[in-house]
Design an enzyme around this catalytic site. Structure first.
Site, short mmCIF file in Angstrom:
data_model
loop_
_atom_site.label_atom_id
_atom_site.label_comp_id
_atom_site.label_asym_id
_atom_site.label_seq_id
_atom_site.Cartn_x
_atom_site.Cartn_y
_atom_site.Cartn_z
N LYS A 196 9.01 15.42 0.72
CA LYS A 196 9.49 15.76 -0.62
C LYS A 196 9.08 17.18 -0.99
O LYS A 196 9.87 17.99 -1.43
CB LYS A 196 8.92 14.74 -1.62
CG LYS A 196 9.35 14.97 -3.03
CD LYS A 196 8.87 13.84 -3.93
CE LYS A 196 9.07 14.21 -5.38
NZ LYS A 196 8.62 13.14 -6.29
N GLU A 202 0.08 17.79 7.32
CA GLU A 202 0.32 17.00 8.53
C GLU A 202 1.77 17.16 8.98
O GLU A 202 2.06 17.42 10.15
CB GLU A 202 0.05 15.51 8.28
CG GLU A 202 -1.38 15.15 7.99
CD GLU A 202 -1.69 15.10 6.50
OE1 GLU A 202 -1.09 15.89 5.73
OE2 GLU A 202 -2.54 14.30 6.11
N GLY A 254 7.36 9.54 -3.87
CA GLY A 254 7.27 9.42 -2.41
C GLY A 254 7.32 7.98 -1.93
O GLY A 254 8.09 7.61 -1.05
N ARG A 255 6.49 7.12 -2.54
CA ARG A 255 6.42 5.73 -2.05
C ARG A 255 7.57 4.88 -2.52
O ARG A 255 7.64 3.70 -2.23
CB ARG A 255 5.06 5.13 -2.45
CG ARG A 255 4.74 5.22 -3.92
CD ARG A 255 3.26 4.97 -4.17
NE ARG A 255 2.86 5.17 -5.56
CZ ARG A 255 2.52 6.35 -6.08
NH1 ARG A 255 2.56 7.43 -5.34
NH2 ARG A 255 2.15 6.44 -7.35
N GLU A 340 -1.61 3.13 -3.99
CA GLU A 340 -1.43 4.49 -4.52
C GLU A 340 -0.90 4.41 -5.96
O GLU A 340 -1.13 5.31 -6.75
CB GLU A 340 -0.47 5.29 -3.62
CG GLU A 340 -0.59 6.79 -3.77
CD GLU A 340 0.09 7.57 -2.66
OE1 GLU A 340 -0.55 7.87 -1.63
OE2 GLU A 340 1.28 7.91 -2.81
N HIS A 371 -5.33 -15.69 14.57
CA HIS A 371 -6.29 -15.62 15.67
C HIS A 371 -7.22 -14.43 15.52
O HIS A 371 -7.85 -14.00 16.49
CB HIS A 371 -5.53 -15.58 17.00
CG HIS A 371 -4.68 -16.79 17.18
ND1 HIS A 371 -5.15 -17.96 17.73
CD2 HIS A 371 -3.40 -17.05 16.79
CE1 HIS A 371 -4.19 -18.86 17.72
NE2 HIS A 371 -3.11 -18.34 17.14
N LYS A 500 -7.49 16.43 0.38
CA LYS A 500 -6.58 17.44 0.96
C LYS A 500 -7.14 18.84 0.73
O LYS A 500 -7.16 19.68 1.63
CB LYS A 500 -5.21 17.38 0.26
CG LYS A 500 -4.32 16.23 0.65
CD LYS A 500 -2.94 16.48 0.03
CE LYS A 500 -2.11 15.24 -0.03
NZ LYS A 500 -0.83 15.42 -0.70
#
Ligand code: F6P
Length: 542
Positions: A196, A202, A254-255, A340, A371, A500
């Site tokens: 965005k 990253e 974003g999410r 978030e 398990h 960040k």
């Protein structure tokens, strides 16, 4: 309101969930609701009529319904960032106008969706090619909301995947990129840079590295790079021409962005018609959320059950347990969506939140989790409310027996959590094995399951694009309702910033171009250790 709920909680005393079914044969029907073909069952919780009433009163009093309409109609509900919250507009292209600051946003939404269709169709048909021929592989470079939605959905909808293979690189750890591109042909790979802001370190680091790989291998940046971003200026700076950029407005968080350009990799994988069906499923849930009465409203109920467990009973986590291997990334997706959004410590007015914020969300698909960590869920000292999900049918008709077993396991776990196993039953079991006296009692103690542990079940006919759209929109609106009741802003994420900033300032320290003096002793010592063990040039040029 919270006081009434605390009274309900205190009233539980020794009451067992299983006994609620004895007292009310219609409990399963009364404590469940439907949206389209989807069933949400919350009867295996310790919620009775009085509690449900108190929860619904809390919802009504919170003003969440009015805020919901404010969200859908484009009001600035993300006040800390001065933005509307309109991901719902992305999945409703044929609806009437939605106004933001006096302008209808829908023409742009339709135009972008149309461009995405045309592009995806052309790549899938081979009309758009790489330097070496038709596109065989797509690499989406993005992180957080620019990764988790598409990667989760591409996996979930694998049976619809008839386009190029889609890969996802998110981590700045070079291993992620290296392992992903190792066997790809740079002349037939399409790279999607999904960000965005187009500034995320990253993503930009991965984007520059993959560009070098692509160009060195004979690929064409001009023809094989696409940008998904709100910043045309930054995509141009990177070298992606405007006609290869699919933009979106700042009112897409974003999410919450898988419904628009960020979903391009999904559209490439499953095709534009199936992508539209994914949008239609979400739109169906939107309509349900806006029109169903609170007591029948899935997002409202899912939120209220969640708040009963977290804010009233104080359970710190909740597990999302899809009995669906293809939903393996759903827990990670929901972690970002829920944590978030609702991991906040102040209310919308900046005052300290006086009740707990949203819980830790985690999970794994069944039956694998059984398990691994179910031991703690059944016998640990903490109570973990479980949210199960199951389809009536799988996609492998020849393996129907597998699906029957999957269903049996899912239902059995929910039963076991609720019913548990008493000491008496455990003793009888041990007696049947020939034990007696103290030995029998000691062995039995380890085999007791306290039970009375709550779970919910979301059941649907089959995991289709439409159903996936419904599930994601259900969870988005659940987050909305919880946030509205907590009176927090679910749509900002300032909590990700500090780390960040510090990472950026540590870069020069690692290069040796900035001093370490101001750092704490631990960080200084760790840098010393790491520097002492890196080969010359191991971190690249300063
Ligand atoms: O990690 C924080 C965050 O801002 C998320 O909210 C977002 O989804 C992600 O980073 C990626 O941001 P962008 O799409 O701008 O690269």
């Amino acid at each position: 309101m919270w006081y009434d709920l605390k009274v309900c909680a205190a009233g539980i005393g020794e009451r067992r969930i299983a006994d609620l079914f004895e007292a009310d044969p219609k409990r399963a029907k009364r404590f469940s609701a439907r949206a389209g073909e989807m069933l949400f069952d919350y009867s295996k919780t310790n919620i009775d009529d009085a509690t449900l009433k108190a929860l619904l009163t809390l919802y009504e009093a919170s003003g969440a319904a009015a805020k919901r309409e404010a969200m859908f109609t484009g009001e600035t509900i993300n006040v800390t960032e001065d933005r509307s919250v309109l991901h719902t507009a992305l999945r409703n292209p044929n609806k009437g106008p939605v106004m933001v600051d006096g302008a209808d946003v829908m023409p742009d939404v339709r135009e972008t969706l149309g461009r995405m269709h045309a592009f995806a169709d052309a790549v899938r048909s081979g009309a758009i090619q790489g330097a070496g021929g038709s596109i065989t592989d797509v690499v989406n470079i993005g992180i957080g909301g620019s990764d988790l939605g598409p990667v989760m959905a591409v996996l979930a909808l694998a049976p619809w995947g008839d386009g190029p293979r889609c890969h996802f690189v998110s981590n700045v750890d070079g291993a992620h990129l290296a392992d992903t591109i190792r066997d790809l042909d740079p002349t037939r790979t399409l790279v999607i840079v999904a960000s965005k802001t187009f500034t995320t370190i990253e993503t930009m680091t991965n984007a520059y590295s993959i560009r070098r790989w692509l160009e060195a291998g004979g690929g064409s940046t001009r023809d094989q790079f696409v940008g998904l971003s709100s910043s045309l200026e930054k995509t141009a700076e990177f070298g992606i021409p405007d006609d290869s950029v699919f933009g979106f407005a700042d009112w897409v968080g974003g999410r919450y962005s898988v419904w628009g350009p960020i979903g391009l990799s999904l559209m490439l994988a499953i095709g534009s018609d199936d992508f539209d069906d994914f949008l239609a499923g979400a739109a169906e849930m939107d309509d349900h959320f806006r029109t169903a009465a609170p007591a029948e409203n899935l997002p409202v109920l899912l939120a209220l059950v969640g708040m009963w467990h977290r804010q009233v009973l104080g359970y710190g986590t909740r597990a999302v347990l899809p009995y669906d291997q293809r939903l393996q990334r759903l827990p990670a997706y929901l972690q970002q969506l829920e944590m978030e959004s609702n991991g906040k410590r102040v209310t919308i007015d900046g005052n300290p939140l006086e009740i707990p914020s949203g819980p830790v969300v985690w999970g794994e698909p069944g039956t694998n989790g059984q398990h691994a960590f179910y031991q703690l869920i059944h016998q640990g000292t903490d109570i973990v409310p479980c949210e199960f999900m199951i389809a009536a049918e799988g996609h492998e008709p020849d393996l129907g027996v597998h699906h029957k077993l999957l269903i049996a396991n899912c239902l059995a776990q929910a039963q076991a959590l609720m019913n548990g196993r008493s000491f008496e039953t455990a003793r009888e079991m041990m007696a049947a094995k020939g034990l007696s006296g103290d030995e029998m009692d000691a062995a039995a103690r380890h085999r007791v399951f306290p039970g009375n542990r709550p779970s919910t079940m979301l059941a649907y006919p089959k995991l289709t694009p439409h159903v996936l759209g419904m599930i994601l929109a259900l969870y988005e609106h659940r987050v909305f309702v919880e946030g509205a009741i907590l009176n927090i802003n679910s749509y900002d994420q300032f909590g990700v910033e500090l780390g960040k900033e510090l990472a950026t300032s540590l870069g020069p320290v690692l290069d040796g171009t900035a001093p370490m003096d101001a750092l704490d002793g631990s960080t200084r010592a760790l840098i010393g250790f790491l520097k002492g063990h890196v080969s010359p040039g191991g971190w690249g040029a300063a």
